[in-house]
Structure formats: structure tokens, C-alpha cells
Design a protein around this motif. Structure first.
Motif, PDB file in Angstrom:
ATOM      1  N   UNK A   9       0.861  -1.190   0.000  1.00 31.37           N
ATOM      2  CA  UNK A   9       0.000   0.000   0.000  1.00 31.37           C
ATOM      3  C   UNK A   9       0.889   1.228   0.000  1.00 31.37           C
ATOM      4  N   UNK A  10       0.861   1.989  -1.088  1.00 28.28           N
ATOM      5  CA  UNK A  10       1.663   3.206  -1.174  1.00 28.28           C
ATOM      6  C   UNK A  10       2.904   2.995  -2.010  1.00 28.28           C
ATOM      7  N   UNK A  11       3.132   3.938  -2.921  1.00 26.24           N
ATOM      8  CA  UNK A  11       4.319   3.856  -3.775  1.00 26.24           C
ATOM      9  C   UNK A  11       4.989   5.228  -3.832  1.00 26.24           C
ATOM     10  N   UNK A  12       5.332   5.728  -2.656  1.00 26.25           N
ATOM     11  CA  UNK A  12       6.052   6.999  -2.560  1.00 26.25           C
ATOM     12  C   UNK A  12       7.535   6.724  -2.390  1.00 26.25           C
ATOM     13  N   UNK A  13       8.215   7.564  -1.595  1.00 24.08           N
ATOM     14  CA  UNK A  13       9.673   7.436  -1.422  1.00 24.08           C
ATOM     15  C   UNK A  13      10.064   6.029  -0.984  1.00 24.08           C
ATOM     16  N   UNK A  14       9.377   5.501   0.016  1.00 25.96           N
ATOM     17  CA  UNK A  14       9.761   4.194   0.558  1.00 25.96           C
ATOM     18  C   UNK A  14       9.124   3.063  -0.241  1.00 25.96           C
ATOM     19  N   UNK A  15       7.823   3.192  -0.532  1.00 29.79           N
ATOM     20  CA  UNK A  15       7.107   2.117  -1.220  1.00 29.79           C
ATOM     21  C   UNK A  15       7.738   1.758  -2.554  1.00 29.79           C
ATOM     22  N   UNK A  16       8.158   2.758  -3.311  1.00 28.29           N
ATOM     23  CA  UNK A  16       8.759   2.499  -4.623  1.00 28.29           C
ATOM     24  C   UNK A  16      10.029   1.657  -4.476  1.00 28.29           C
ATOM     25  N   UNK A  17      10.816   1.983  -3.467  1.00 31.27           N
ATOM     26  CA  UNK A  17      12.069   1.231  -3.258  1.00 31.27           C
ATOM     27  C   UNK A  17      11.780  -0.188  -2.780  1.00 31.27           C
ATOM     28  N   UNK A  18      10.745  -0.339  -1.957  1.00 29.85           N
ATOM     29  CA  UNK A  18      10.369  -1.679  -1.488  1.00 29.85           C
ATOM     30  C   UNK A  18       9.959  -2.546  -2.682  1.00 29.85           C
ATOM     31  N   UNK A  19       9.123  -1.976  -3.549  1.00 26.28           N
ATOM     32  CA  UNK A  19       8.666  -2.726  -4.726  1.00 26.28           C
ATOM     33  C   UNK A  19       9.850  -3.111  -5.609  1.00 26.28           C
ATOM     34  N   UNK A  20      10.756  -2.174  -5.792  1.00 26.14           N
ATOM     35  CA  UNK A  20      11.925  -2.437  -6.646  1.00 26.14           C
ATOM     36  C   UNK A  20      12.785  -3.565  -6.067  1.00 26.14           C
ATOM     37  N   UNK A  21      13.075  -3.489  -4.772  1.00 30.50           N
ATOM     38  CA  UNK A  21      13.939  -4.494  -4.147  1.00 30.50           C
ATOM     39  C   UNK A  21      13.258  -5.868  -4.093  1.00 30.50           C
ATOM     40  N   UNK A  22      11.939  -5.850  -3.829  1.00 30.43           N
ATOM     41  CA  UNK A  22      11.199  -7.122  -3.794  1.00 30.43           C
ATOM     42  C   UNK A  22      11.302  -7.835  -5.135  1.00 30.43           C
ATOM     43  N   UNK A  23      11.251  -7.042  -6.218  1.00 26.63           N
ATOM     44  CA  UNK A  23      11.320  -7.609  -7.558  1.00 26.63           C
ATOM     45  C   UNK A  23      12.753  -8.018  -7.896  1.00 26.63           C
ATOM     46  N   UNK A  24      13.698  -7.110  -7.617  1.00 23.12           N
ATOM     47  CA  UNK A  24      15.099  -7.354  -8.003  1.00 23.12           C
ATOM     48  C   UNK A  24      15.715  -8.524  -7.230  1.00 23.12           C
ATOM     49  N   UNK A  25      15.321  -8.703  -5.992  1.00 21.76           N
ATOM     50  CA  UNK A  25      15.954  -9.734  -5.152  1.00 21.76           C
ATOM     51  C   UNK A  25      15.020 -10.903  -4.863  1.00 21.76           C
ATOM     52  N   UNK A  26      14.052 -11.103  -5.748  1.00 17.92           N
ATOM     53  CA  UNK A  26      13.008 -12.110  -5.499  1.00 17.92           C
ATOM     54  C   UNK A  26      13.593 -13.494  -5.200  1.00 17.92           C
ATOM     55  N   UNK A  27      14.603 -13.899  -5.983  1.00 16.24           N
ATOM     56  CA  UNK A  27      15.121 -15.271  -5.814  1.00 16.24           C
ATOM     57  C   UNK A  27      15.778 -15.452  -4.461  1.00 16.24           C
ATOM     58  N   UNK A  28      16.630 -14.465  -4.102  1.00 16.52           N
ATOM     59  CA  UNK A  28      17.324 -14.554  -2.812  1.00 16.52           C
ATOM     60  C   UNK A  28      16.351 -14.515  -1.642  1.00 16.52           C
ATOM     61  N   UNK A 306      14.211   6.870   1.152  1.00 20.24           N
ATOM     62  CA  UNK A 306      13.453   5.734   0.632  1.00 20.24           C
ATOM     63  C   UNK A 306      14.197   4.421   0.677  1.00 20.24           C
ATOM     64  N   UNK A 307      15.428   4.408   0.158  1.00 14.64           N
ATOM     65  CA  UNK A 307      16.151   3.138   0.043  1.00 14.64           C
ATOM     66  C   UNK A 307      16.554   2.570   1.414  1.00 14.64           C
ATOM     67  N   UNK A 308      17.190   3.359   2.280  1.00 15.24           N
ATOM     68  CA  UNK A 308      17.536   2.799   3.603  1.00 15.24           C
ATOM     69  C   UNK A 308      16.304   2.306   4.363  1.00 15.24           C
ATOM     70  N   UNK A 309      15.213   3.066   4.283  1.00 16.32           N
ATOM     71  CA  UNK A 309      14.015   2.660   5.024  1.00 16.32           C
ATOM     72  C   UNK A 309      13.449   1.364   4.457  1.00 16.32           C
TER      73      UNK A 309
END
Ligand SMILES: NC(=O)C1=CN([C@@H]2O[C@H](COP(=O)(O)OP(=O)(O)OC[C@H]3O[C@@H](n4cnc5c(N)ncnc54)[C@H](O)[C@@H]3O)[C@@H](O)[C@H]2O)C=CC1
Ligand SMILES: N[C@@H](CC=O)C(=O)O
Ligand code: NA
Length: 439
Positions: A9-28, A306-309
């Protein structure tokens, strides 16, 4: 293993980075959890905004309530009280564990959310809510569960630290520094929450609740923001070998009858340059935790952005997902102690008092006498050049007197300042700020 369905829920400073990392590091992440984490949707307010970050556009939806119904794990990063509160309650009631960074909501409605998590047999994690990326809540709640925390002292708001740092080291104006903090993704949606101390107060309430096993809400916290901190205060701090920092202080206090209580406050203070908090720059946070057996522990890192959080959010997500895979639950709310909240007046602190006084014999003696009459003793007293550094006020017959007191109750110090303001020989109380941290 079946994938665990994750709703964001939410794709601002933090949400966007969460979505990106969840996708990029899915396998790990799948290997760490023991099951894939499938991002099933991202609730946003408007679909037409380009959020970049390589996120599949078909994931975006404006229907958060519908998205929640299909989720095993929900990440709330929209902030504010409503609709975040209702969405989290609905998610917990439907059997989803929730990860949030929403300190405002936790500090106001924490007990209700915990109860909902208990009823649903699910988890509520919020490491990102205090001091961003820094692992702080888990160490207090879990690693120190066998100890007695005495004090938590630190810088927990990145925006105000950034603003004060830029005022001090780059000579930036207040408004310009706040605008920079906003552009860097540090500030809350409404930066008033940062500069008026609401954000730090919410974090202090969360810290005190966990540290002292006592329900503390944001309203229980003595709060002063940084909007009244002037360039003159910053210069005065420099003159005594200190720096102005916005602090959060949560203390276990013992009354005269031996009973324990808790005092929680957030306010700007002068911190001696020799103290480690004085060298915390930019939007970094640093928190000291003092525990009976452990002694002093220091936590330092990026408290905003965004990214550290997102790191803290994903850490919580992995924990909640692991527990779901293993069929276990982490610790819930612990409020067995329910220590009483002590008023600000009982807090022991020191004051830096900057006065504009009449430049004539006997004034120093009068000022000293008034201070002594209030049971306060003076650590240093200094007659400064006039006008005082950082001010443009002045008159030929005036002098600037700076008093730093020894420790006393806040009530005694406040009464001292009122009495000084009423003296004929005192033209103005130019500035008053607490001094915290040992030299
Ligand atoms: N930015 C930071 O450094 C940190 C933020 N936090 C917390 O994380 C949360 C998110 O913060 P940011 O990402 O900085 O905020 P932000 O303001 O950048 O993002 C929030 C997003 O949620 C969206 N939103 C608002 N209402 C919505 C709704 N009903 N449905 C769907 N989307 C909605 C907004 O349009 C915005 O895009 C807040 O609770 C904040 O306090 C915690 C630690 C650090
Ligand atoms: N606005 C907050 C963001 C992190 O909690 C801050 O500046 O610290
Ligand atoms: Na944290």
C-alpha cells in the motif's frame, strides 16, 4: 512451497524502493524465507503517475481494500492515520501479517493494532517506523528482553538533523534546508510533522513503550520542535563548544518514595562537541540505549530516505514471512509494567540562558542571586561581545550575559528564567535551550 502473496500500500519514497527491491531480489528472498514472495499488487492514489523503478505497471491499483483480501502479507507505506488505520485493521482481521513504517499511526493507535494482530493470530512489525534503516526496535524488543533498559537517548528525526546540520555547517536558512530535506525524500508528506517534533514524539513514544513495557502514546511526550531555533542559538552553541541537536529522551525515573516512572521528551538541545551525538551529520540518526546489565549501546545509521528505510521494511517482511512458513509468531505487545508517566517539570536537565542585560555594576550579582534563590547553581557565566554572536539587536548601554547552569529540575530552571525575565536589569531573555549529554 506455495508463494506468499504480498500487497503493498503506497508507492512513494519508501514504497517504490520496497517494490523495486522485492522484484530485483526475489530469488534470494525466496531462499531466505523458504517460499517465494509474490508481489500481487501496489495500491496507489493515482494510476497515471510514472513511478519508474522498473515496476510492472499492471501491479498498480487504486482499490486497496480489494487488494488486501488476497494477501498473506501487507506492507503499509501510505502514512497518516486514515485510511492507513482501517486498511491495517482489515488486513490483520483477514489473517494477513502487516509491516508498516507508520510511526504516527503506531503512536496513536498502537494498542488497537496489536489487539487486532492478536485476534487475527498474525504479526505486526514496524522496524522502519523508528530510525529508518537502523535495527533498533528488534534489539530493544528481543535482544534486550532479558535486561532492564534505563534510558534511550538519541537523534531519531533525519529531517531536523539535516536542517540543523545545514544551518550550522553551511549557513543555510531554515526554509531552504527544509526544502532540501523534502527533495531528498527525508521529510514527512507534511514537513510540519518533522520540524514541530511530532514525528520525533511518535518515535519516542514507540521507543519508550518497548523499552519500559509501558503504553506510551504521542500525547504523553513533552514535545518542542525546531522552528524556534535561531541562527543566534546555533552561534551560542558554537561559542560554548556545543552544537544544537533535536533529541528524543526516554528515561526510567525513580521518585523520592522509590517508585519508578517514565519520562519521555523531544526537544532541541545543545550537545557538547565531545559527545558522539554532536558528530551525527545530515539525515543520519544515532541512538544510545543504556541498560542495567548491558551498559551503553550505540546504534547509528541512515534514519530517513526511501532506500535505507526499504531495508528495514524488507527485514520485517522476511521475518513475518518466515514465521508464516514455520507456523510461528514473534513477540506481541508487552505492557506488563505500565509505569506512570512523569511530568516534564521533574526532568533533570541543564539550561543555557542568553540574556541582554543593563551594562552597569551589580547586574551579574543580581542575576546570580536570582538563580541561587531557585536552588539552581551556575556552571559557567560569560559576558559576551555585544551584540551577541548571531544577533543584530543592541544598544551601547547593554551587555550580553550567557549562563550555563548545573543540573536542576526543569521546573526550577523554568521558574529561574521567568524570574530573570522580570528583573529590571534584564532587558530581554534572548534565548533558552537545554544542554544535554555529558561533557
Ligand atoms: N521517507 C522516509 O525517510 C521514511 C518514511 N517512513 C514512513 O513510511 C511511510 C511512507 O513514507 P514515504 O514513502 O516517505 O511517504 P510518501 O508521501 O513519499 O509516500 C506515500 C504514498 O502513499 C500514497 N497514498 C496516500 N494515500 C493513499 C491511499 N489511500 N491509497 C494508496 N496510496 C496512497 C501517496 O500518494 C504517496 O505516493 C510513512 O508512514 C512515513 O512516516 C518511515 C521511515 C522513513
Ligand atoms: N521524516 C522522517 C522520516 C523517517 O522516519 C525523518 O526525517 O526522520
Ligand atoms: Na529502524
Amino acid at each position: 512451497m506455495e508463494p506468499l502473496k504480498v500487497a503493498l500500500l503506497g508507492s512513494g519514497s519508501v514504497g517504490t524502493q520496497v517494490a523495486r527491491l522485492l522484484t530485483a531480489h526475489a530469488e534470494e528472498l525466496a531462499l531466505r524465507v523458504g517460499a517465494p514472495l509474490e508481489l500481487i499488487g501496489i495500491a496507489v492514489r493515482r494510476l497515471e503517475v510514472d513511478r519508474g523503478a522498473g515496476i510492472d505497471p499492471s501491479l498498480f491499483t487504486t482499490d486497496a481494500p480489494e487488494l488486501l483480501k488476497r494477501a498473506d502479507l501487507v506492507i503499509e507505506l501510505i502514512g497518516g492515520i486514515e485510511p492507513a488505520r482501517t486498511l491495517i485493521l482489515d488486513a490483520l482481521a483477514s489473517g494477513a501479517s502487516v509491516v508498516t513504517g507508520n510511526k504516527a499511526l503506531l503512536a496513536e493507535h498502537g494498542p488497537e493494532l496489536y489487539e487486532a494482530a492478536d485476534r487475527g493470530g498474525v504479526e505486526l512489525y514496524y522496524e522502519a517506523a523508528v530510525a529508518g534503516a537502523i535495527p533498533l526496535l528488534r534489539p530493544i524488543r528481543e535482544s534486550l528482553a532479558g535486561d532492564r533498559v534505563q534510558r534511550v537517548l538519541g537523534i531519531v528525526n533525519g529531517t531536523t538533523n539535516y536542517v540543523l546540520d545545514k544551518m550550522d555547517t553551511a549557513g543555510l536558512g531554515f526554509a531552504e534546508a527544509v526544502a532540501q530535506a523534502q527533495a531528498l525524500g527525508y521529510a514527512e508528506a507534511d514537513p510540519t510533522a518533522d520540524v514541530e517534533g511530532y514525528d520525533a514524539a511518535a518515535k519516542a513514544a514507540i521507543l519508550a513503550s518497548l523499552a519500559f513495557h509501558t503504553r506510551v502514546s504521542a500525547d504523553d511526550v513533552h514535545r518542542e520542535g525546531i522552528t524556534s531555533v535561531t541562527a543566534a542559538d546555533v552561534a551560542s552553541a558554537k561559542a560554548i563548544g556545543a552544537v544544537v541537536k533535536m533529541l528524543a529522551i526516554c528515561e526510567r525515573v525513580v521518585a523520592a518514595d522509590g517508585s519508578e516512572g517514565v519520562s519521555v521528551r523531544v526537544h532541541p538541545a545543545m550537545v557538547p562537541l565531545s559527545h558522539p551525538l554532536a558528530s551525527v551529520r545530515e539525515a543520519f540518526n544515532a541512538v544510545f540505549v543504556e541498560a542495567e546489565a548491558a551498559g551503553e549501546l550505540m546504534f547509528y545509521g541512515r534514519g530517513a530516505g526511501g532506500l535505507p528505510t526499504a531495508s528495514a521494511v524488507l527485514g520485517d517482511l522476511v521475518s513475518a514471512a518466515r514465521n508464516r512458513v514455520g507456523g510461528s509468531r514473534g513477540p506481541g505487545e508487552s505492557t506488563y509494567a505500565q509505569l506512570p508517566l512523569r511530568p516534564m517539570g521533574e526532568v533533570i536537565t541543564r539550561y543555557h540562558i542568553s540574556l541582554e542585560v543593563a551594562d552597569r555594576p551589580g547586574v551579574l550579582a543580581t542575576v546570580s542571586k536570582v538563580i541561587a534563590e531557585h536552588g539552581v547553581s551556575i556552571e559557567t557565566v560569560r559576558q559576551q561581545q555585544f551584540p551577541a554572536a548571531g544577533t543584530d539587536a543592541g544598544g551601547q548601554d547593554r551587555a550580553s550575559l550567557v549562563v550555563v547552569t548545573h543540573s536542576a529540575t526543569d521546573a526550577a530552571l523554568e521558574a529561574t528564567v521567568s524570574a530573570l525575565a522580570g528583573l529590571d536589569s534584564v532587558a530581554a531573555v534572548v534565548g533558552v535551550m537545554r544542554v544535554e549529554g555529558e561533557n
